[in-house]
Write a protein that holds these residues in place. Structure first.
Motif, PDB file in Angstrom:
ATOM      1  N   GLU A 179      13.486  28.589  36.938  1.00 11.40           N
ATOM      2  CA  GLU A 179      13.971  28.742  36.260  1.00 11.40           C
ATOM      3  C   GLU A 179      15.756  27.605  35.907  1.00 11.40           C
ATOM      4  O   GLU A 179      15.398  27.352  34.531  1.00 11.40           O
ATOM      5  CB  GLU A 179      15.226  30.420  35.823  1.00 11.40           C
ATOM      6  CG  GLU A 179      13.993  31.210  35.822  1.00 11.40           C
ATOM      7  CD  GLU A 179      14.330  33.159  36.197  1.00 11.40           C
ATOM      8  OE1 GLU A 179      15.666  33.044  36.785  1.00 11.40           O
ATOM      9  OE2 GLU A 179      13.473  33.774  36.419  1.00 11.40           O
ATOM     10  N   LEU A 180      16.583  27.525  37.262  1.00 12.73           N
ATOM     11  CA  LEU A 180      17.532  26.690  37.535  1.00 12.73           C
ATOM     12  C   LEU A 180      16.927  25.367  37.188  1.00 12.73           C
ATOM     13  O   LEU A 180      17.317  24.854  36.448  1.00 12.73           O
ATOM     14  CB  LEU A 180      17.898  26.730  38.648  1.00 12.73           C
ATOM     15  CG  LEU A 180      18.945  28.193  38.689  1.00 12.73           C
ATOM     16  CD1 LEU A 180      18.730  28.036  40.432  1.00 12.73           C
ATOM     17  CD2 LEU A 180      19.445  28.477  38.473  1.00 12.73           C
ATOM     18  N   LYS A 181      15.017  24.734  37.197  1.00 12.02           N
ATOM     19  CA  LYS A 181      15.072  23.416  37.033  1.00 12.02           C
ATOM     20  C   LYS A 181      15.439  23.209  35.270  1.00 12.02           C
ATOM     21  O   LYS A 181      15.596  22.246  34.826  1.00 12.02           O
ATOM     22  CB  LYS A 181      13.815  23.085  37.531  1.00 12.02           C
ATOM     23  CG  LYS A 181      12.798  22.336  37.074  1.00 12.02           C
ATOM     24  CD  LYS A 181      11.658  21.994  36.781  1.00 12.02           C
ATOM     25  CE  LYS A 181      10.882  20.772  36.684  1.00 12.02           C
ATOM     26  NZ  LYS A 181      10.473  21.612  34.818  1.00 12.02           N
ATOM     27  N   GLU A 182      14.642  24.438  34.988  1.00 11.05           N
ATOM     28  CA  GLU A 182      14.628  24.511  33.105  1.00 11.05           C
ATOM     29  C   GLU A 182      16.075  25.266  32.457  1.00 11.05           C
ATOM     30  O   GLU A 182      16.840  23.503  31.985  1.00 11.05           O
ATOM     31  CB  GLU A 182      13.531  25.477  32.307  1.00 11.05           C
ATOM     32  CG  GLU A 182      12.051  25.820  32.825  1.00 11.05           C
ATOM     33  CD  GLU A 182      11.269  24.290  32.794  1.00 11.05           C
ATOM     34  OE1 GLU A 182      11.667  23.610  32.322  1.00 11.05           O
ATOM     35  OE2 GLU A 182      11.195  24.156  33.238  1.00 11.05           O
ATOM     36  N   GLN A 183      16.853  25.575  33.073  1.00 13.00           N
ATOM     37  CA  GLN A 183      18.180  25.473  32.587  1.00 13.00           C
ATOM     38  C   GLN A 183      19.118  24.564  33.015  1.00 13.00           C
ATOM     39  O   GLN A 183      20.196  23.920  32.114  1.00 13.00           O
ATOM     40  CB  GLN A 183      18.643  27.008  33.462  1.00 13.00           C
ATOM     41  CG  GLN A 183      20.475  27.161  32.844  1.00 13.00           C
ATOM     42  CD  GLN A 183      20.656  28.583  33.121  1.00 13.00           C
ATOM     43  OE1 GLN A 183      19.646  29.413  34.100  1.00 13.00           O
ATOM     44  NE2 GLN A 183      21.523  28.974  33.027  1.00 13.00           N
ATOM     45  N   TYR A 184      18.852  23.823  33.574  1.00 11.32           N
ATOM     46  CA  TYR A 184      19.902  22.987  34.249  1.00 11.32           C
ATOM     47  C   TYR A 184      19.692  21.439  33.745  1.00 11.32           C
ATOM     48  O   TYR A 184      20.190  20.799  34.506  1.00 11.32           O
ATOM     49  CB  TYR A 184      20.539  23.001  35.911  1.00 11.32           C
ATOM     50  CG  TYR A 184      21.624  24.156  35.564  1.00 11.32           C
ATOM     51  CD1 TYR A 184      22.818  24.051  35.248  1.00 11.32           C
ATOM     52  CD2 TYR A 184      21.065  25.654  35.786  1.00 11.32           C
ATOM     53  CE1 TYR A 184      24.215  25.225  35.568  1.00 11.32           C
ATOM     54  CE2 TYR A 184      21.879  26.678  35.167  1.00 11.32           C
ATOM     55  CZ  TYR A 184      23.395  26.531  35.528  1.00 11.32           C
ATOM     56  OH  TYR A 184      24.495  27.467  35.344  1.00 11.32           O
ATOM     57  N   ASN A 185      18.367  21.205  33.602  1.00 15.99           N
ATOM     58  CA  ASN A 185      17.211  19.794  34.628  1.00 15.99           C
ATOM     59  C   ASN A 185      17.536  19.569  35.168  1.00 15.99           C
ATOM     60  O   ASN A 185      17.823  17.471  35.233  1.00 15.99           O
ATOM     61  CB  ASN A 185      17.583  19.064  32.907  1.00 15.99           C
ATOM     62  CG  ASN A 185      17.362  18.234  32.847  1.00 15.99           C
ATOM     63  OD1 ASN A 185      16.220  18.160  32.581  1.00 15.99           O
ATOM     64  ND2 ASN A 185      18.095  16.914  32.098  1.00 15.99           N
ATOM     65  N   VAL A 186      17.497  19.995  36.276  1.00 19.74           N
ATOM     66  CA  VAL A 186      17.885  19.727  37.117  1.00 19.74           C
ATOM     67  C   VAL A 186      17.344  19.545  38.462  1.00 19.74           C
ATOM     68  O   VAL A 186      15.589  20.418  38.141  1.00 19.74           O
ATOM     69  CB  VAL A 186      18.998  21.045  38.526  1.00 19.74           C
ATOM     70  CG1 VAL A 186      18.314  21.835  38.887  1.00 19.74           C
ATOM     71  CG2 VAL A 186      19.252  19.838  39.838  1.00 19.74           C
ATOM     72  N   ALA A 187      16.879  18.080  38.937  1.00 18.14           N
ATOM     73  CA  ALA A 187      14.979  18.361  39.985  1.00 18.14           C
ATOM     74  C   ALA A 187      15.374  18.872  41.352  1.00 18.14           C
ATOM     75  O   ALA A 187      16.857  19.407  42.330  1.00 18.14           O
ATOM     76  CB  ALA A 187      14.857  16.758  40.879  1.00 18.14           C
ATOM     77  N   ILE A 188      14.410  19.113  42.451  1.00 12.03           N
ATOM     78  CA  ILE A 188      14.097  20.056  43.495  1.00 12.03           C
ATOM     79  C   ILE A 188      13.729  19.352  44.231  1.00 12.03           C
ATOM     80  O   ILE A 188      13.015  19.283  43.931  1.00 12.03           O
ATOM     81  CB  ILE A 188      14.835  21.528  43.233  1.00 12.03           C
ATOM     82  CG1 ILE A 188      15.019  22.397  42.047  1.00 12.03           C
ATOM     83  CG2 ILE A 188      14.570  21.924  44.389  1.00 12.03           C
ATOM     84  CD1 ILE A 188      14.621  23.818  41.513  1.00 12.03           C
ATOM     85  N   ILE A 189      14.526  19.359  45.502  1.00 13.84           N
ATOM     86  CA  ILE A 189      13.495  19.161  46.584  1.00 13.84           C
ATOM     87  C   ILE A 189      13.065  20.480  47.444  1.00 13.84           C
ATOM     88  O   ILE A 189      14.497  21.233  48.022  1.00 13.84           O
ATOM     89  CB  ILE A 189      13.677  17.974  47.425  1.00 13.84           C
ATOM     90  CG1 ILE A 189      14.134  17.149  47.136  1.00 13.84           C
ATOM     91  CG2 ILE A 189      13.258  17.838  48.698  1.00 13.84           C
ATOM     92  CD1 ILE A 189      14.585  15.170  47.829  1.00 13.84           C
ATOM     93  N   TYR A 190      12.519  20.948  47.591  1.00 13.63           N
ATOM     94  CA  TYR A 190      11.816  22.491  48.113  1.00 13.63           C
ATOM     95  C   TYR A 190      11.376  21.812  49.699  1.00 13.63           C
ATOM     96  O   TYR A 190      10.732  21.565  49.750  1.00 13.63           O
ATOM     97  CB  TYR A 190      11.249  23.428  47.064  1.00 13.63           C
ATOM     98  CG  TYR A 190      11.307  24.740  47.800  1.00 13.63           C
ATOM     99  CD1 TYR A 190      12.007  25.665  46.967  1.00 13.63           C
ATOM    100  CD2 TYR A 190      10.216  24.923  48.591  1.00 13.63           C
ATOM    101  CE1 TYR A 190      11.594  27.435  47.224  1.00 13.63           C
ATOM    102  CE2 TYR A 190      10.722  26.604  48.959  1.00 13.63           C
ATOM    103  CZ  TYR A 190      11.581  27.559  48.532  1.00 13.63           C
ATOM    104  OH  TYR A 190      11.461  28.740  48.923  1.00 13.63           O
ATOM    105  N   ILE A 191      12.058  22.574  51.029  1.00 14.75           N
ATOM    106  CA  ILE A 191      11.425  22.212  51.812  1.00 14.75           C
ATOM    107  C   ILE A 191      11.040  23.663  52.623  1.00 14.75           C
ATOM    108  O   ILE A 191      11.711  24.656  52.596  1.00 14.75           O
ATOM    109  CB  ILE A 191      12.628  21.591  53.195  1.00 14.75           C
ATOM    110  CG1 ILE A 191      12.936  20.355  52.834  1.00 14.75           C
ATOM    111  CG2 ILE A 191      12.696  21.701  54.468  1.00 14.75           C
ATOM    112  CD1 ILE A 191      14.394  19.467  53.107  1.00 14.75           C
ATOM    113  N   THR A 192      10.143  23.247  53.468  1.00 16.62           N
ATOM    114  CA  THR A 192       9.550  25.063  53.262  1.00 16.62           C
ATOM    115  C   THR A 192       8.169  24.359  54.304  1.00 16.62           C
ATOM    116  O   THR A 192       7.436  23.117  54.689  1.00 16.62           O
ATOM    117  CB  THR A 192       8.323  25.544  52.912  1.00 16.62           C
ATOM    118  OG1 THR A 192       7.797  27.069  52.884  1.00 16.62           O
ATOM    119  CG2 THR A 192       7.251  24.696  51.813  1.00 16.62           C
TER     120      THR A 192
END
Length: 214
Positions: A201-214
């Motif tokens: 949701e934040l990706k869409e709302q803030y137009n932010v990229a995310i590196i998700y480490i799992t």
């Protein structure tokens, strides 16, 4: 797409740790020539077994660990060995971390809301008149409110609430990239999917990229 139009380009990034001393010295290759690139507002997942170097890679991008060699380019500029304080602050404003354990992120003797107010002040986000509004907006975006956390200490919040505060704090600077290092591993299983969905949701709302480490 040219490199200057990409958000992040990682080229041959390598980290070798030296263990021991004297004749008993040995070398550990934690990250070996990692290469990838990201577009703006993209979610990029780094997946692997424990000890595979994911966290080390993330910390190199954040500038917390110095690479042995390789390059990190952010918005077309090489930030691998940035020493200039102004450029480093600009990079830190645009690239924000979310760490694995929210209970280690916050000092147990310090009230939670002070971290948010300090972030606004340190990065000169807004004038004093609008500070509460900025903080309220980012807290609302992660399902919290300033009233819920005001004057409270870390031990008065659940792990899920603390991690949401961590995310809200990272959003204050309006970053273009979040680096989330196993952000749900210390959260109750029942809450993990809600936080994973929150990143989408934040990706869409803030137009932010995310590196998700799992």
């Amino acid at each position: 797409m040219k490199d200057k139009d990409k958000l992040l380009v990682v080229k041959n990034l390598t980290k070798i740790f030296t263990l021991g001393s004297g004749f008993s010295r040995s070398k550990l290759v934690a990250v070996n020539e990692a290469c990838f690139e990201m577009k703006p507002a993209e979610i990029f997942t780094l997946a692997g077994e424990s000890g595979s170097g994911k966290t080390t890679l993330g910390r190199m991008i954040l500038g917390l660990i110095e690479p042995t060699y390789g390059n990190i380019c952010y918005k077309g500029g090489d930030i691998t060995e940035v020493k200039d304080r102004k450029r480093r602050m600009q990079f830190m404003k645009g690239v924000q971390p979310i760490f694995q354990n929210p209970f280690e992120t916050f000092n147990p003797l310090k009230k939670i809301d002070t971290y948010l107010f300090e972030t606004v002040t340190n990065y000169s986000i807004t004038n004093r008149k609008n500070v509460n509004k900025v903080i309220e907006n980012v807290l609302n975006s992660v399902g919290l409110s300033l009233q819920e956390i005001r004057e409270r200490y870390p031990n008065e919040l659940s792990g899920g609430q603390l991690q949401r505060v961590s995310i809200a704090r990272a959003l204050i600077t309006n970053p273009s990239l979040l680096i989330a290092d196993e952000p749900v591993s210390m959260v109750d299983a029942s809450l993990r999917m809600s936080i994973v969905n929150l990143f989408k949701e934040l990706k869409e709302q803030y137009n932010v990229a995310i590196i998700y480490i799992t």
